[in-house]
Design a protein around this motif. Sequence first.
Motif, PDB file in Angstrom:
ATOM      1  N   SER A 180       0.871  -1.170   0.000  1.00 23.86           N
ATOM      2  CA  SER A 180       0.000   0.000   0.000  1.00 23.86           C
ATOM      3  C   SER A 180       0.916   1.231   0.000  1.00 23.86           C
ATOM      4  O   SER A 180       2.147   1.089   0.003  1.00 23.86           O
ATOM      5  N   VAL A 181       0.324   2.401  -0.010  1.00 20.07           N
ATOM      6  CA  VAL A 181       1.134   3.624  -0.029  1.00 20.07           C
ATOM      7  C   VAL A 181       0.629   4.545   1.075  1.00 20.07           C
ATOM      8  O   VAL A 181      -0.580   4.657   1.290  1.00 20.07           O
ATOM      9  N   LYS A 182       1.553   5.164   1.793  1.00 20.47           N
ATOM     10  CA  LYS A 182       1.194   6.075   2.892  1.00 20.47           C
ATOM     11  C   LYS A 182       0.189   7.119   2.429  1.00 20.47           C
ATOM     12  O   LYS A 182       0.349   7.720   1.369  1.00 20.47           O
ATOM     13  N   GLY A 183      -0.850   7.308   3.207  1.00 19.09           N
ATOM     14  CA  GLY A 183      -1.874   8.280   2.848  1.00 19.09           C
ATOM     15  C   GLY A 183      -2.923   7.715   1.901  1.00 19.09           C
ATOM     16  O   GLY A 183      -3.943   8.338   1.652  1.00 19.09           O
ATOM     17  N   LYS A 184      -2.645   6.534   1.324  1.00 16.30           N
ATOM     18  CA  LYS A 184      -3.602   5.905   0.394  1.00 16.30           C
ATOM     19  C   LYS A 184      -3.861   4.478   0.865  1.00 16.30           C
ATOM     20  O   LYS A 184      -3.913   3.544   0.064  1.00 16.30           O
ATOM     21  N   GLU A 185      -3.991   4.318   2.178  1.00 16.09           N
ATOM     22  CA  GLU A 185      -4.049   2.971   2.760  1.00 16.09           C
ATOM     23  C   GLU A 185      -5.216   2.118   2.273  1.00 16.09           C
ATOM     24  O   GLU A 185      -5.202   0.901   2.419  1.00 16.09           O
ATOM     25  N   ILE A 187      -5.950   1.544  -0.699  1.00 16.51           N
ATOM     26  CA  ILE A 187      -5.548   0.766  -1.874  1.00 16.51           C
ATOM     27  C   ILE A 187      -4.505  -0.260  -1.460  1.00 16.51           C
ATOM     28  O   ILE A 187      -3.451   0.079  -0.923  1.00 16.51           O
ATOM     29  N   THR A 188      -4.840  -1.530  -1.646  1.00 11.41           N
ATOM     30  CA  THR A 188      -3.847  -2.567  -1.351  1.00 11.41           C
ATOM     31  C   THR A 188      -3.619  -3.374  -2.619  1.00 11.41           C
ATOM     32  O   THR A 188      -4.541  -3.625  -3.385  1.00 11.41           O
ATOM     33  N   TYR A 189      -2.385  -3.748  -2.830  1.00  9.63           N
ATOM     34  CA  TYR A 189      -2.011  -4.430  -4.070  1.00  9.63           C
ATOM     35  C   TYR A 189      -1.274  -5.734  -3.759  1.00  9.63           C
ATOM     36  O   TYR A 189      -0.164  -5.714  -3.239  1.00  9.63           O
ATOM     37  N   PRO A 190      -1.911  -6.863  -4.034  1.00 12.14           N
ATOM     38  CA  PRO A 190      -1.219  -8.136  -3.817  1.00 12.14           C
ATOM     39  C   PRO A 190      -0.398  -8.511  -5.037  1.00 12.14           C
ATOM     40  O   PRO A 190      -0.827  -8.293  -6.178  1.00 12.14           O
ATOM     41  N   ARG A 216       1.697   3.469  -9.214  1.00 12.31           N
ATOM     42  CA  ARG A 216       0.853   3.910 -10.334  1.00 12.31           C
ATOM     43  C   ARG A 216      -0.633   3.646 -10.078  1.00 12.31           C
ATOM     44  O   ARG A 216      -1.484   4.239 -10.702  1.00 12.31           O
ATOM     45  N   LEU A 217      -0.904   2.731  -9.139  1.00  8.76           N
ATOM     46  CA  LEU A 217      -2.304   2.361  -8.898  1.00  8.76           C
ATOM     47  C   LEU A 217      -3.031   3.318  -7.955  1.00  8.76           C
ATOM     48  O   LEU A 217      -4.216   3.212  -7.726  1.00  8.76           O
ATOM     49  N   THR A 218      -2.285   4.263  -7.366  1.00  7.19           N
ATOM     50  CA  THR A 218      -2.912   5.132  -6.366  1.00  7.19           C
ATOM     51  C   THR A 218      -3.755   6.241  -6.984  1.00  7.19           C
ATOM     52  O   THR A 218      -4.615   6.794  -6.320  1.00  7.19           O
ATOM     53  N   GLU A 219      -3.511   6.550  -8.251  1.00  3.42           N
ATOM     54  CA  GLU A 219      -4.281   7.622  -8.908  1.00  3.42           C
ATOM     55  C   GLU A 219      -5.537   7.037  -9.537  1.00  3.42           C
ATOM     56  O   GLU A 219      -5.630   6.876 -10.748  1.00  3.42           O
ATOM     57  N   LYS A 220      -6.540   6.711  -8.705  1.00  2.00           N
ATOM     58  CA  LYS A 220      -7.746   6.067  -9.216  1.00  2.00           C
ATOM     59  C   LYS A 220      -8.655   7.073  -9.922  1.00  2.00           C
ATOM     60  O   LYS A 220      -8.895   8.162  -9.397  1.00  2.00           O
ATOM     61  N   LYS A 221      -9.128   6.691 -11.090  1.00  3.14           N
ATOM     62  CA  LYS A 221     -10.044   7.554 -11.840  1.00  3.14           C
ATOM     63  C   LYS A 221     -11.226   6.735 -12.315  1.00  3.14           C
ATOM     64  O   LYS A 221     -11.084   5.559 -12.636  1.00  3.14           O
TER      65      LYS A 221
ATOM     66  N   ALA C 256     -11.612 -10.001  13.744  1.00  2.43           N
ATOM     67  CA  ALA C 256     -11.699  -8.697  14.411  1.00  2.43           C
ATOM     68  C   ALA C 256     -10.311  -8.078  14.585  1.00  2.43           C
ATOM     69  O   ALA C 256     -10.178  -6.871  14.777  1.00  2.43           O
ATOM     70  N   LEU C 257      -9.267  -8.910  14.515  1.00  3.61           N
ATOM     71  CA  LEU C 257      -7.906  -8.379  14.612  1.00  3.61           C
ATOM     72  C   LEU C 257      -7.399  -7.933  13.246  1.00  3.61           C
ATOM     73  O   LEU C 257      -6.280  -7.467  13.115  1.00  3.61           O
ATOM     74  N   MET C 258      -8.199  -8.125  12.216  1.00  2.00           N
ATOM     75  CA  MET C 258      -7.812  -7.674  10.886  1.00  2.00           C
ATOM     76  C   MET C 258      -8.912  -6.764  10.339  1.00  2.00           C
ATOM     77  O   MET C 258      -9.704  -7.164   9.504  1.00  2.00           O
ATOM     78  N   PRO C 259      -8.962  -5.508  10.866  1.00  8.24           N
ATOM     79  CA  PRO C 259     -10.058  -4.610  10.504  1.00  8.24           C
ATOM     80  C   PRO C 259     -10.160  -4.401   8.999  1.00  8.24           C
ATOM     81  O   PRO C 259     -11.234  -4.127   8.477  1.00  8.24           O
ATOM     82  N   GLU C 260      -9.021  -4.518   8.305  1.00  4.23           N
ATOM     83  CA  GLU C 260      -9.041  -4.242   6.864  1.00  4.23           C
ATOM     84  C   GLU C 260      -9.608  -5.415   6.061  1.00  4.23           C
ATOM     85  O   GLU C 260      -9.929  -5.283   4.894  1.00  4.23           O
ATOM     86  N   SER C 261      -9.766  -6.592   6.723  1.00  4.27           N
ATOM     87  CA  SER C 261     -10.220  -7.749   5.961  1.00  4.27           C
ATOM     88  C   SER C 261     -11.732  -7.701   5.741  1.00  4.27           C
ATOM     89  O   SER C 261     -12.467  -6.992   6.423  1.00  4.27           O
TER      90      SER C 261
END
Lengths: 464, 125, 459
Positions: A180-185, A187-190, A216-221, C256-261
Amino acid sequence: MTDIFSIANRVLKIAEEEGADHCEVYIMNRNKTDYTFEVKAGKKTFNGISSTIRGIAIRAAKGGKLGFGYSSDFSEEALRFTIRSVLSVAEETQGFEGFTTPKTVSEVKGTYDDETANLSIEKAMELIDLFEDSIKGVNEDILILESSLRHCVISTVIVNTAGVEVEEKGTYIGIGTTLSVKGKEKITYPFNSSRRTMNSLDLEKLGETAANDVLRLTEKKSIETGDYEVILSPKVLAELLSYSFTTSLCADQVQAKLSVLEGKVGEKIASEKLTLYDDGTYEEGLYTTKFDDEGTPTQKTLLIEKGVLKGFLYDSITANIDNVESTGNCVRWEPPTWDVFFARSFSCRPRVWMSNLVIEPGSKKLDELVGEISKGLFLLNIFSGFTMSPSGDFNLPVVHGYIIEKGEITGAIKEATIQGNVFETLKGINAVGADIDIVIPDSTSGSLISPHIRLEKLKVISAD
Amino acid sequence: MVEDIASVVRDLSSLYGVNSVVVLNSEGEKIYSWHRTEADQRRFQLSGKDIKDTFDINKEFIRLAGGDQLRNVILRGRENIAVIEQSGSVIVFAFTDMRANLALLLIRVRRVAENLAKRFGGALI
Amino acid sequence: MKDVLERAVDKAMELGAEYADVRVQRTYSNTIRIVNGRVERTIPSVELTASIRVLKGTWGFSSLTSISETDLLEAVDKTFKTAKVGAERIPEPVKIKEVKPVEDKVRLGDIQDPREIPIEEKMEIIFECDKAARSIDARIVRTDYNYSDSVKEKYFCSSEGSYIEEIIPFTELRIVVVAREGKVIQQTIGRIAASAGQELMAYADPLEVSERLAQDTVKLLSAKSPPSGRYPVVVDNGITGLIALSTGLMTSAYFALMPESELGSFAGKLGQKVCSEAITLTDDPTSAGMPVIFHYDEEGIAAEPVNMIESGVLKTYIHSRETAYKFNAEPRGHSRAPNALFQPKPIVSNAIIKSSDLSFEELIEDVKEGIYLRGVVGATIGRIIQCTTMMGYRIVNGEIGEPLKGATFIVDASKDLFNVDAVANDFDVLPLRLIEGDKFYPVSGGGPHMKFKELKIGG
């Protein structure tokens, strides 16, 4: 291994005692280790898991009837119980004329490495550090929510009453992360990648790729609903091809008249840019093996040449029905069995299925594929295609993708779904890239070895 | 005709654990009976009337409870199971020990009753 | 068995572990699938699984399919080392809640052991059911019977002196019936499952279930499609069960320990209102006749029912020993794993929404124009529950009206669960399979009929 052969031969002996006319024994041993660091509720946690799973699958026939069963208990009592049960459930099986006879197995390269097999925990920690450093090296604002490393050794032995006695060993190693990116939490990218040996897993390059992707994925449009020219990543292509399409290439489906490709050999079914193989011998392929799951040597089978359908995949039973040779595609897999490396298992009944699907690369670099699009999309990841109907119709949400305007990536797709039909989609390929990646689709067995490809148009529905 | 009934009843009597089978007509008259061993036959003291009465009492019981048609009566002892099932003008009774597969027993009692009713429906007098 | 397991945990403690346990599970099973009256497959199997868990700052975990002393002791070495190396790289050590050691042996109850029934007999039952379903109507074009039975022998041994043996039976039949008339295709699903032996196939009357299902399927061919939009909706026991299950999963401290899930939305909500007051939610792994039953969980703790939600308020999470330590709560026997190859984590078993004293008639009497939904065909669960139902009915002025085909509805747990008006006084339970990656847990959800003020149907 001699120990395993003696167990296998012991089973043949018990089968004979119980009155079987034919018997086949498949023994698989899977030794897997997985280290995961994960940030949970703000705290870094560790999970280290190793597993050693072995099992024995038995096919036995009596009076022309064939049965299947398995056991992970190798005691004499359990094996005898299993054989008796197998014979009691044996059924008439069209095309079964005895098990595979001995043949020279294929030579394969890059499928085993001692160092990968015996990777120590200390070395594994070093590799994770190296990977994490290469991510952080790209940008300090990137958050690593999860990083993992896993490796695996699989050995198989097949012995049957027709004289087959083969064995093989393979290694696998993979890295994964969620960024993820700070301030854009939000958005998560596996990101994941798997290879056969440690040396072919380029951790520094993979770390950089994952890091650049997430930035590049943080700028969602938002995008508008419509038809777009689209680049599909190998991963997206794997999700589109690995279910209905692969099913329709299997001889058992063709023989049961369930395949939409039945009777179409020699016909043009895809764009002439597409040439496709199934190749169980591909160097360093994740599903590369010397022999298939009933002991037939693997091979490279041409399926589509310049858009024209050339043939289907066979195991020995379906080959007997059509009076052809097996293509070495007997696979012990059934849905929903899945594994990050190799989804085949002793617990699954043998069937016809793909090994490595290989798309022949073209000449265009990824930059060119992007540069030639005036208004389009570049899909990195979509929902798994395993829910697709047999007709090949799909309706799958995009997980991650970019927006392309005037040959440049200008943002990331906010929320969208792609719609279409796999068989129609293949007709619209207008360019095939020169790069190659090895990816595995979710929820199925087999890998796709493919470049990026570009589609003339694909229907994209905006979710906004 | 007894031979014919026997061939239909064999479906039930061949089931592991079944000790006795009795077939009655709608009047409660025994028209066929089978026992696995002579000892089973000696121990067996039920008359056709006993079986028919038990079925009828339960039919009334279900009706008074606000229910619909009675299909079968299942009695479970510690060591045995008894099933009475009616189909048309035929009543089939089976007595088993606990080793019998209860699910299969119920299926076969029903199948035998239906087959007998189908084949001998009007003739079991 | 006991000696070798004890030697394994002793070895871990000698190496310097804080805690260790070993689990073993031997599963005998048979699966039979019959499609359109033909045997599609029958697979007998014996599965032996074992695992070792060692705590040394953090967990190390190894699983194997052998219980030889050499293999177990080798696994102990490796597991201990994994934990030790891993612990050096995390900021906070893992701790577990103290519990009292237990020694117990739970035998197989008074059941008809499926291992003693010849497979031919099991197949005959299914063939009969299949035949009964297909003979209902010529428009029935497909029947698909999936039968499985299993007997699990479980062993648990811990370094604290617990030693538990438990035997658990499970029998299941899933029936799919498809009818077709012209272009109209209708599919229905029936499920029978319980922690029971072969006697289930007698008591649950699969023959009757098959005939009913076939009759319903044919009837639905001519039913109208349900409307789309937002309506007052009444759901049957099974659908309530699905919602109970999904909500129950969110009460797991693990999520509950993984709020983002996806299932983490109850994080930080203890003591708060998380749904309508009409909902009281219990997880009970111990009550007879339910699809999932165990006396001891995968951490060797005696299982007991827990009320997670009382009148809409989240009272407690369900815990493993690790999460219980973090929340300073008591673990009450709700840690589960599909078999001994997997790490235990708190997962609901039978998630039950409590019934009220309202009759079904009273429940629907004030609905002017609504929809009554019955039967679960398939569902994905999470914060958003998406479910396809088997059939429906219109509700007009408090009365059940014309039948409708199945509908798809969406429940957003964070909003729609507050929209539950009332629940009825009846009860039934729906056996389900929870699939999570490569793991599969038998679970169930149950409860009364339930009424939503408004719910989104279709589209």
